[in-house]
Design an enzyme around this catalytic site. Structure first.
Site, mmCIF file in Angstrom:
data_model
loop_
_atom_site.group_PDB
_atom_site.id
_atom_site.type_symbol
_atom_site.label_atom_id
_atom_site.label_comp_id
_atom_site.label_asym_id
_atom_site.label_seq_id
_atom_site.Cartn_x
_atom_site.Cartn_y
_atom_site.Cartn_z
ATOM 1 N N LYS A 174 0.853 -1.170 0.000
ATOM 2 C CA LYS A 174 0.000 0.000 0.000
ATOM 3 C C LYS A 174 0.899 1.233 0.000
ATOM 4 O O LYS A 174 2.007 1.182 0.531
ATOM 5 C CB LYS A 174 -0.785 -0.101 1.295
ATOM 6 N N GLY B 101 -8.282 7.141 0.352
ATOM 7 C CA GLY B 101 -7.734 8.386 0.905
ATOM 8 C C GLY B 101 -6.315 8.258 1.413
ATOM 9 O O GLY B 101 -5.919 8.965 2.348
ATOM 10 N N LEU B 102 -5.530 7.345 0.796
ATOM 11 C CA LEU B 102 -4.137 7.161 1.198
ATOM 12 C C LEU B 102 -3.993 6.921 2.699
ATOM 13 O O LEU B 102 -3.077 7.444 3.336
ATOM 14 C CB LEU B 102 -3.275 8.356 0.742
ATOM 15 N N CYS C 77 -2.231 8.711 -7.583
ATOM 16 C CA CYS C 77 -3.508 8.539 -6.888
ATOM 17 C C CYS C 77 -4.414 9.719 -7.249
ATOM 18 O O CYS C 77 -4.001 10.874 -7.126
ATOM 19 C CB CYS C 77 -3.290 8.492 -5.380
ATOM 20 N N ASN D 284 -2.479 3.895 -13.036
ATOM 21 C CA ASN D 284 -3.275 3.968 -11.812
ATOM 22 C C ASN D 284 -4.749 4.140 -12.220
ATOM 23 O O ASN D 284 -5.076 4.061 -13.403
ATOM 24 C CB ASN D 284 -2.797 5.136 -10.941
ATOM 25 N N THR D 285 -5.611 4.381 -11.258
ATOM 26 C CA THR D 285 -7.052 4.456 -11.527
ATOM 27 C C THR D 285 -7.442 5.719 -12.307
ATOM 28 O O THR D 285 -6.697 6.694 -12.355
ATOM 29 C CB THR D 285 -7.832 4.459 -10.199
ATOM 30 N N THR E 48 -7.990 -5.074 -8.593
ATOM 31 C CA THR E 48 -9.429 -5.229 -8.399
ATOM 32 C C THR E 48 -9.959 -6.640 -8.656
ATOM 33 O O THR E 48 -10.927 -7.063 -8.025
ATOM 34 C CB THR E 48 -10.161 -4.213 -9.300
HETATM 35 C C1 LIG Z 1 -8.977 -0.135 -3.100
HETATM 36 C C2 LIG Z 1 -7.844 0.352 -3.946
HETATM 37 C C3 LIG Z 1 -6.767 1.002 -3.346
HETATM 38 C C4 LIG Z 1 -5.689 1.450 -4.099
HETATM 39 N N1 LIG Z 1 -4.640 2.053 -3.479
HETATM 40 C C5 LIG Z 1 -3.545 2.422 -4.195
HETATM 41 C C6 LIG Z 1 -2.402 2.969 -3.545
HETATM 42 O O1 LIG Z 1 -2.336 3.117 -2.317
HETATM 43 N N2 LIG Z 1 -1.339 3.306 -4.327
HETATM 44 C C7 LIG Z 1 -1.335 3.134 -5.686
HETATM 45 O O2 LIG Z 1 -0.327 3.433 -6.320
HETATM 46 N N3 LIG Z 1 -2.407 2.620 -6.318
HETATM 47 C C8 LIG Z 1 -3.510 2.261 -5.608
HETATM 48 N N4 LIG Z 1 -4.606 1.715 -6.259
HETATM 49 C C9 LIG Z 1 -4.561 1.538 -7.718
HETATM 50 C C10 LIG Z 1 -4.150 0.129 -8.112
HETATM 51 O O3 LIG Z 1 -2.848 -0.182 -7.664
HETATM 52 C C11 LIG Z 1 -4.214 -0.072 -9.620
HETATM 53 O O4 LIG Z 1 -3.327 0.819 -10.246
HETATM 54 C C12 LIG Z 1 -5.609 0.174 -10.191
HETATM 55 O O5 LIG Z 1 -6.584 -0.320 -9.312
HETATM 56 C C13 LIG Z 1 -5.810 -0.478 -11.567
HETATM 57 O O6 LIG Z 1 -5.603 -1.878 -11.541
HETATM 58 P P1 LIG Z 1 -6.822 -2.939 -11.343
HETATM 59 O O7 LIG Z 1 -7.877 -2.611 -12.338
HETATM 60 O O8 LIG Z 1 -6.179 -4.288 -11.542
HETATM 61 O O9 LIG Z 1 -7.295 -2.759 -9.954
HETATM 62 C C14 LIG Z 1 -5.702 1.265 -5.510
HETATM 63 C C15 LIG Z 1 -6.773 0.618 -6.111
HETATM 64 C C16 LIG Z 1 -7.847 0.160 -5.358
HETATM 65 C C17 LIG Z 1 -8.984 -0.537 -6.039
#
Ligand SMILES: Cc1cc2nc3c(=O)[nH]c(=O)nc-3n(C[C@H](O)[C@H](O)[C@H](O)COP(=O)(O)O)c2cc1C
Ligand SMILES: Cc1cc2nc3c(=O)[nH]c(=O)nc-3n(C[C@H](O)[C@H](O)[C@H](O)COP(=O)(O)OP(=O)(O)OC[C@H]3O[C@@H](n4cnc5c(N)ncnc54)[C@H](O)[C@@H]3O)c2cc1C
Ligand code: FES
Lengths: 291, 248
Positions: free
Chosen positions: A35, A62-63, A118, A178-179, A252
């Site tokens: 994380k 929210g980090l 993020c 990232n998202t 995810t």
């Molecule tokens: C619940 C959740 C928490 C996340 N927290 C972080 C984070 O702390 N740092 C980060 O770089 N990306 C974070 N991400 C992004 C994921 O690492 C990833 O880049 C993004 O979800 C896309 O991949 P996926 O579709 O396989 O989930 C988070 C994603 C989710 C769903």
């Protein structure tokens, strides 16, 4: 860094507790990313911090994190099994990033992932990661400070991701993506579902966006790329690799498929390679890019 | 997010109420939902009633449960689920051990074959006592205001736990941990339903994990065998920010 397979656990999913990271490594992931950890303790946002949109997820955790000083234990618990643990960090300045990176390295992290992406917290993540000058400064300082590999994780929420990728050129690898910044409104409650309103969209819906980012950056730079975004089966992994990725991160999809996903995808990739008469993963990387 | 109109509200104690609503879903004993109080928060709640009419039984602990308990018939509840691994249902004699609001998740298991052991802090907080057949329930209170004075173990003292085909328990972690240590010696069939902080409910955030198992997905019910390998059970947990602390 040597990986037994291209499958890595993405940051923020089941990687706050050292025992969980360790279990995920035991159950088949080649490496885990922690994380994202910052300088001081942050509670993060009040739930709802996730909204389920079918197989996709909108999140604004929210980090939340215990602060770097409290994270050494989790890394050492996770490292109870000899596989790579990649420390993800977030900060507001190059100085903050490099302090965090050295701490992570001293805890035993095998690589550092810079969260420049993020989308839902003011002053961090994509706000930092959409400024090419700042990205370059952060990557340069962190590279000067640590000897383990440094990965820069970029945001798709910019006009030109290639420009940011070039600014992060000094990184050992780029993590894309990232998202995607998004909102969901509950029409009966007549308000955003997430307490923070804004969140980051992940899951199958964003895969084509991730593949596009990898494709573009692969064509325009010579960087090593780790693909991420919406991967839930072996076909998605192969697709990312054909766009230019050497490894991938999965997040995810654990919601639907559980921790067994890493082992299952690994088996399927081997079957695919045999069926297609492929000798090694090298043959796939970039194979789908139009020349 | 699912939404439903509250059709009835039943006040069980000064701090506990049951809210009934229609929800056409197949829910098993021990499963839970994430309930949203718009503008305040979202928290896990067991379904205390799982027939055609569903309900949860909420105790007022803090801001979100306080908002939920104030809802009245005609108003809406918002939730998502059902989540979690249910209790495994057995034929034969069962013992239900509930601490505080933990009785809510055991409620669907109350039937003719069930014997209840209810642990409460004080007389006012005893839940569902009259739903057991007469003579098939005992109560402990911490302050001695009703039943046996003491904690849950005091209530177990002269009870032959071997006589039950299955023991189900739900309550605060420290109670379950002590119960686990007591039952471990006895070689009985038991399933314990744990409570920990839950932010996502869907197995991604890691806030509810014990030794890599997600309570929201692999649990909240665990067998004695599963618990035996969990050294974080009863000892350490992560706070809202993710800081490692002692459970109590
Ligand atoms: C619940 C959740 C928490 C996340 N927290 C972080 C984070 O702390 N740092 C980060 O770089 N990306 C974070 N991400 C992004 C994921 O690492 C990833 O880049 C993004 O979800 C896309 O991949 P996926 O579709 O396989 O989930 C988070 C994603 C989710 C769903
Ligand atoms: C599977 C499961 C089933 C449950 N079933 C029931 C049931 O049937 N009936 C019942 O009464 N209870 C049940 N509970 C317990 C219930 O979920 C808690 O009592 C509830 O979370 C209390 O929330 P609150 O907001 O009212 O109180 P609080 O105690 O104020 O909040 C709950 C926790 O959230 C944290 N928190 C929330 N927001 C923040 C923030 N912004 N910053 C820092 N920390 C924060 C706090 O650390 C606090 O410990 C269950 C729990 C679980 C895990
Ligand atoms: S509540 Fe998020 S993993 Fe269980």
């Amino acid at each position: 860094m040597q990986l037994e397979s291209p499958l890595i656990l993405a940051s923020g999913i089941l990687d706050e507790n050292g025992y969980t990271m360790r279990r995920i490594l035991e159950e088949g992931a080649a490496a885990v990313v922690t994380k994202s950890i910052g300088s001081t303790e942050r509670p993060g946002f009040t739930p709802p911090v996730v909204a389920e949109l079918g197989e996709n997820l909108l999140n604004a955790i929210g980090l939340s994190n215990p602060g770097i000083e409290h994270f050494a234990d989790e890394i050492s618990i996770a490292k109870g099994i000899r596989k790579p643990v990649i420390g993800s960090i977030f900060g507001a300045s190059a100085e903050e990033f490099s302090t965090l990176a050295s701490k992570m390295e001293s805890y035993g992290a095998d690589a550092i992932e810079l969260n420049l992406s993020c989308p839902h917290v003011k002053g961090f993540g994509s706000e930092v990661g959409s400024d090419p000058d700042l990205v370059e400064e952060i990557v340069t300082e962190v590279k000067a400070k640590v000897s383990v590999p440094v990965f820069a994780k970029l945001t798709p929420n910019v006009t030109d991701i290639v420009k940011i990728a070039k600014a992060a050129e000094k990184a050992d690898a780029l993590v894309l993506i990232n998202t995607v910044k998004a909102i969901h409104i509950d029409i009966y409650a007549r308000r955003p579902t997430l307490s923070n309103a804004y969140g980051g969209l992940s899951g199958p819906a964003i895969k084509p966006i991730g593949v596009r980012a990898v494709y573009d950056v692969y064509r325009e730079t010579s960087k090593e790329i780790i693909g991420c975004g919406g991967i839930s089966n072996f076909e998605d992994v192969i697709e990312y690799m054909m766009a230019g990725a050497r490894a991938v991160e999965v997040g995810t999809a654990l919601k639907t498929a559980g921790r067994a996903i890493f082992d299952n995808i690994k088996t399927d990739i081997i079957r695919f390679m045999e069926a297609e008469g492929l000798d090694g993963i090298q043959e796939i990387i970039g194979a789908g890019v139009k020349r | 997010m699912i939404h439903a109109d509250i059709i009835r509200k039943e006040k069980l104690s000064p701090t506990v109420s049951t809210l009934y609503f229609h929800w056409d879903a197949d829910v098993k004993p021990g499963q839970f939902v994430m309930v949203w109080a718009p503008g305040t928060g979202e928290i896990p709640m067991s379904l205390s009633h799982i027939g055609k009419e569903k309900a949860f039984t909420v105790k007022n602990y803090g801001p979100t449960s306080d908002m939920l308990i104030k809802l009245e018939p005609g108003q809406k509840v918002y939730f998502r689920g059902p989540y979690g691994r249910p209790f495994s249902v057995v034929k034969g004699k069962t013992l239900l051990i509930g601490g505080g609001s933990g009785m809510a998740s055991l409620h669907p298991l109350i039937n003719r074959n069930a014997f209840g052991l209810i642990a409460a802090r004080t007389r006012e907080e005893i839940l569902f006592m009259n739903e057991f057949e007469s003579g098939k329930v005992r109560v402990t209170t911490d302050d001695g205001s009703f039943g046996i004075k003491g904690n849950v173990l005091a209530g177990l003292k002269d009870l032959d736990v071997d006589a039950f085909d299955m023991i189900y328990a739900c309550g605060p972690e420290i109670m379950l941990y002590n119960l686990y240590k007591y039952l471990k010696e006895k070689k009985v069939n038991a399933e314990l339903s744990l409570e920990r902080l839950m932010k996502c409910g869907v197995g991604v955030c890691d806030s509810c994990s014990i030794n890599g198992f997600q309570l929201c997905r692999d649990g909240p019910t665990f067998t004695m065998d599963q618990l035996q390998y969990m050294n974080e059970f009863g000892t350490e947990k992560l706070t809202f920010s993710g800081t490692r602390v002692n459970v109590h």
